[in-house]
Motif scaffolding. Structure first.
Motif, PDB file in Angstrom:
ATOM      1  N   MET A  62       0.708  -1.173  -0.305  1.00  0.00           N
ATOM      2  CA  MET A  62       0.046  -0.232   0.006  1.00  0.00           C
ATOM      3  C   MET A  62       0.655   1.390   0.029  1.00  0.00           C
ATOM      4  SD  MET A  62      -2.762  -1.339  -0.858  1.00  0.00           S
ATOM      5  CE  MET A  62      -3.788   0.267  -0.045  1.00  0.00           C
ATOM      6  N   ILE A  63       1.941   1.241   1.034  1.00  0.00           N
ATOM      7  CA  ILE A  63       2.800   2.790   0.213  1.00  0.00           C
ATOM      8  C   ILE A  63       3.244   2.041  -1.173  1.00  0.00           C
ATOM      9  CG2 ILE A  63       5.141   3.633   1.017  1.00  0.00           C
ATOM     10  CD1 ILE A  63       4.445   1.826   4.560  1.00  0.00           C
ATOM     11  N   VAL A  64       3.820   1.633  -1.747  1.00  0.00           N
ATOM     12  CA  VAL A  64       4.342   1.588  -2.471  1.00  0.00           C
ATOM     13  C   VAL A  64       3.791   1.525  -3.866  1.00  0.00           C
ATOM     14  CG1 VAL A  64       5.722   0.514  -4.347  1.00  0.00           C
ATOM     15  CG2 VAL A  64       6.626  -0.060  -2.402  1.00  0.00           C
ATOM     16  N   ILE A  65       2.236   1.563  -3.510  1.00  0.00           N
ATOM     17  CA  ILE A  65       1.359   1.815  -4.251  1.00  0.00           C
ATOM     18  C   ILE A  65       0.662   3.346  -3.972  1.00  0.00           C
ATOM     19  CG2 ILE A  65      -1.511   1.052  -5.765  1.00  0.00           C
ATOM     20  CD1 ILE A  65      -0.934  -1.750  -4.656  1.00  0.00           C
ATOM     21  N   GLY A  66       0.947   3.351  -3.210  1.00  0.00           N
ATOM     22  CA  GLY A  66       0.020   4.957  -2.893  1.00  0.00           C
ATOM     23  C   GLY A  66       0.849   6.348  -3.635  1.00  0.00           C
ATOM     24  N   LYS A  68       3.264   5.679  -5.461  1.00  0.00           N
ATOM     25  CA  LYS A  68       3.136   5.407  -7.218  1.00  0.00           C
ATOM     26  C   LYS A  68       3.729   4.903  -7.802  1.00  0.00           C
ATOM     27  CE  LYS A  68      -1.580   8.278  -8.305  1.00  0.00           C
ATOM     28  NZ  LYS A  68      -1.997   8.928  -9.081  1.00  0.00           N
ATOM     29  N   THR A  69       4.759   4.478  -7.274  1.00  0.00           N
ATOM     30  CA  THR A  69       6.556   3.996  -7.185  1.00  0.00           C
ATOM     31  C   THR A  69       6.603   2.474  -7.756  1.00  0.00           C
ATOM     32  OG1 THR A  69       8.795   4.439  -6.817  1.00  0.00           O
ATOM     33  CG2 THR A  69       6.778   4.013  -5.495  1.00  0.00           C
ATOM     34  N   ALA A  70       7.829   2.666  -8.033  1.00  0.00           N
ATOM     35  CA  ALA A  70       8.606   0.778  -8.305  1.00  0.00           C
ATOM     36  C   ALA A  70       9.011   0.444  -6.878  1.00  0.00           C
ATOM     37  CB  ALA A  70       8.740  -0.011  -9.410  1.00  0.00           C
ATOM     38  N   ILE A  71       9.830  -1.049  -6.258  1.00  0.00           N
ATOM     39  CA  ILE A  71      10.267  -1.414  -6.029  1.00  0.00           C
ATOM     40  C   ILE A  71      11.997  -1.376  -6.634  1.00  0.00           C
ATOM     41  CG2 ILE A  71      11.702  -3.171  -4.134  1.00  0.00           C
ATOM     42  CD1 ILE A  71       8.939  -3.023  -2.971  1.00  0.00           C
ATOM     43  N   PRO A  72      12.715  -1.018  -6.425  1.00  0.00           N
ATOM     44  CA  PRO A  72      14.493  -0.883  -7.888  1.00  0.00           C
ATOM     45  C   PRO A  72      14.193  -3.021  -7.774  1.00  0.00           C
ATOM     46  CG  PRO A  72      14.190   0.723  -5.900  1.00  0.00           C
ATOM     47  CD  PRO A  72      13.028  -0.089  -5.992  1.00  0.00           C
ATOM     48  N   GLU A  73      14.633  -3.323  -8.471  1.00  0.00           N
ATOM     49  CA  GLU A  73      15.543  -4.262  -9.009  1.00  0.00           C
ATOM     50  C   GLU A  73      16.340  -4.932  -7.508  1.00  0.00           C
ATOM     51  OE1 GLU A  73      16.831  -7.478 -12.043  1.00  0.00           O
ATOM     52  OE2 GLU A  73      16.514  -5.404 -12.498  1.00  0.00           O
ATOM     53  N   VAL A 131       3.447  -5.604  -5.881  1.00  0.00           N
ATOM     54  CA  VAL A 131       2.718  -4.580  -5.857  1.00  0.00           C
ATOM     55  C   VAL A 131       2.689  -4.153  -7.649  1.00  0.00           C
ATOM     56  CG1 VAL A 131       4.215  -2.264  -6.710  1.00  0.00           C
ATOM     57  CG2 VAL A 131       4.153  -2.780  -4.079  1.00  0.00           C
ATOM     58  N   LEU A 132       3.268  -5.298  -8.669  1.00  0.00           N
ATOM     59  CA  LEU A 132       3.544  -5.232  -9.795  1.00  0.00           C
ATOM     60  C   LEU A 132       2.049  -5.550 -10.442  1.00  0.00           C
ATOM     61  CD1 LEU A 132       5.208  -4.142 -12.615  1.00  0.00           C
ATOM     62  CD2 LEU A 132       6.213  -7.038 -12.549  1.00  0.00           C
ATOM     63  N   GLN A 143      -9.484  -0.458  -3.563  1.00  0.00           N
ATOM     64  CA  GLN A 143      -9.067  -1.724  -5.045  1.00  0.00           C
ATOM     65  C   GLN A 143      -8.292  -2.663  -4.864  1.00  0.00           C
ATOM     66  OE1 GLN A 143     -10.521  -1.860  -8.807  1.00  0.00           O
ATOM     67  NE2 GLN A 143     -12.516  -1.361  -8.517  1.00  0.00           N
ATOM     68  N   ALA A 144      -6.903  -1.642  -4.825  1.00  0.00           N
ATOM     69  CA  ALA A 144      -5.927  -2.500  -4.102  1.00  0.00           C
ATOM     70  C   ALA A 144      -5.365  -2.890  -3.305  1.00  0.00           C
ATOM     71  CB  ALA A 144      -5.043  -1.383  -4.639  1.00  0.00           C
ATOM     72  N   PHE A 145      -6.082  -1.909  -1.809  1.00  0.00           N
ATOM     73  CA  PHE A 145      -6.225  -2.862  -0.431  1.00  0.00           C
ATOM     74  C   PHE A 145      -7.168  -4.052  -0.296  1.00  0.00           C
ATOM     75  CE2 PHE A 145      -8.620  -2.218   3.332  1.00  0.00           C
ATOM     76  CZ  PHE A 145      -7.481  -3.051   4.526  1.00  0.00           C
ATOM     77  N   LEU A 146      -8.064  -4.462  -1.183  1.00  0.00           N
ATOM     78  CA  LEU A 146      -8.792  -5.527  -0.988  1.00  0.00           C
ATOM     79  C   LEU A 146      -8.831  -6.590  -2.120  1.00  0.00           C
ATOM     80  CD1 LEU A 146     -12.841  -3.907  -1.833  1.00  0.00           C
ATOM     81  CD2 LEU A 146     -11.446  -4.934   0.536  1.00  0.00           C
ATOM     82  N   TYR A 147      -8.089  -6.163  -3.492  1.00  0.00           N
ATOM     83  CA  TYR A 147      -6.912  -6.845  -3.615  1.00  0.00           C
ATOM     84  C   TYR A 147      -6.070  -8.209  -3.058  1.00  0.00           C
ATOM     85  CZ  TYR A 147      -5.057 -10.015  -7.261  1.00  0.00           C
ATOM     86  OH  TYR A 147      -4.240 -11.049  -8.211  1.00  0.00           O
ATOM     87  N   ILE A 148      -5.001  -7.064  -2.381  1.00  0.00           N
ATOM     88  CA  ILE A 148      -3.575  -7.495  -1.304  1.00  0.00           C
ATOM     89  C   ILE A 148      -4.493  -8.941   0.020  1.00  0.00           C
ATOM     90  CG2 ILE A 148      -1.820  -6.808   0.140  1.00  0.00           C
ATOM     91  CD1 ILE A 148      -1.571  -4.761  -1.922  1.00  0.00           C
TER      92      ILE A 148
END
Length: 210
Positions: A62-66, A68-73, A131-132, A143-148
């Motif tokens: 939820m932090i990363v989605i909020g 609007k970024t991505a976790i570096p590889e 997240v992806l 919806q992201a919250f419910l899905y996770i």
């Protein structure tokens, strides 16, 4: 809530159940569940793993989605590396208990906390993929919250079923108990071997050490 999104949630539940049975998850939990003496304790091992796994996915996701970024590889691979190291450590501890013919970690509180921590680490390692997957599946933050959450319920159910099946032999009575040291040792050896392979895969095949 649309019918389409309900089908997405159902897919998330099934995917979560499948996710729980991935080799690194099963092997890690087996090192603990194989040392329990009752079906209830074995089943709870899976439940606590699922709770820890879900809590981490929900927090990081939820932090990363909020943002609007991505976790570096590199960060993602490093978190995956921790899983391999954890598997080796769990294997060593399980081998030790098997060698001394003790199920020392069968104390309920300690076992549950350990399962929770293992789930937490697995959740960290899987957060980038989660997240992806979530961002390509849902349309809003809610919806992201419910899905996770639904995905997490699936992992809890899946791991509960696995650890319950694993614990079934221990309800047969005292005749089974003499095999506990062997089961502990076997689970430990598998965990060490798979953990070593996992570290190699992450470090060299996926390029973390290169």
């Amino acid at each position: 809530m649309s019918v389409n999104f309900l089908s997405v949630l159902f897919f998330g539940l099934i995917l979560g159940m499948k996710h729980a049975t991935e080799p690194d998850h099963v092997i890690a939990v087996s090192t603990i569940a194989s040392r329990t003496k009752t079906l209830k304790k074995s089943s709870l091992t899976g439940v606590y793993w699922g709770i820890g796994h879900t809590a981490t996915l929900l927090l990081i996701g939820m932090i990363v989605i909020g943002l609007k970024t991505a976790i570096p590889e590199k960060v993602s691979l490093t978190l995956e590396l921790f899983v391999g190291i954890m598997l080796v450590i769990l294997g060593i501890l399980s081998l030790r208990d098997g060698r001394h013919k003790l199920a020392r970690n069968d104390e309920t509180e300690y076992t549950n906390i350990k399962s929770l921590i293992i789930g937490f680490i697995h959740g960290l390692a899987g957060s980038a993929t989660m997240v992806l997957l979530t961002m390509t599946t849902v349309e809003s933050y809610f919806q992201a919250f419910l899905y996770i959450c639904i995905f997490g319920v699936g992992t809890i159910v899946g791991m509960f079923c696995f650890t319950t099946i694993l614990g079934l032999p221990f309800i047969l009575g005292s005749k089974v108990k003499k095999y506990v040291p062997f089961i502990c040792s076997l689970a430990g050896a598998i965990s060490i071997l798979y953990g070593t392979f996992y570290i190699y895969e992450i470090g060299f095949k996926d390029g973390l050490f290169i």
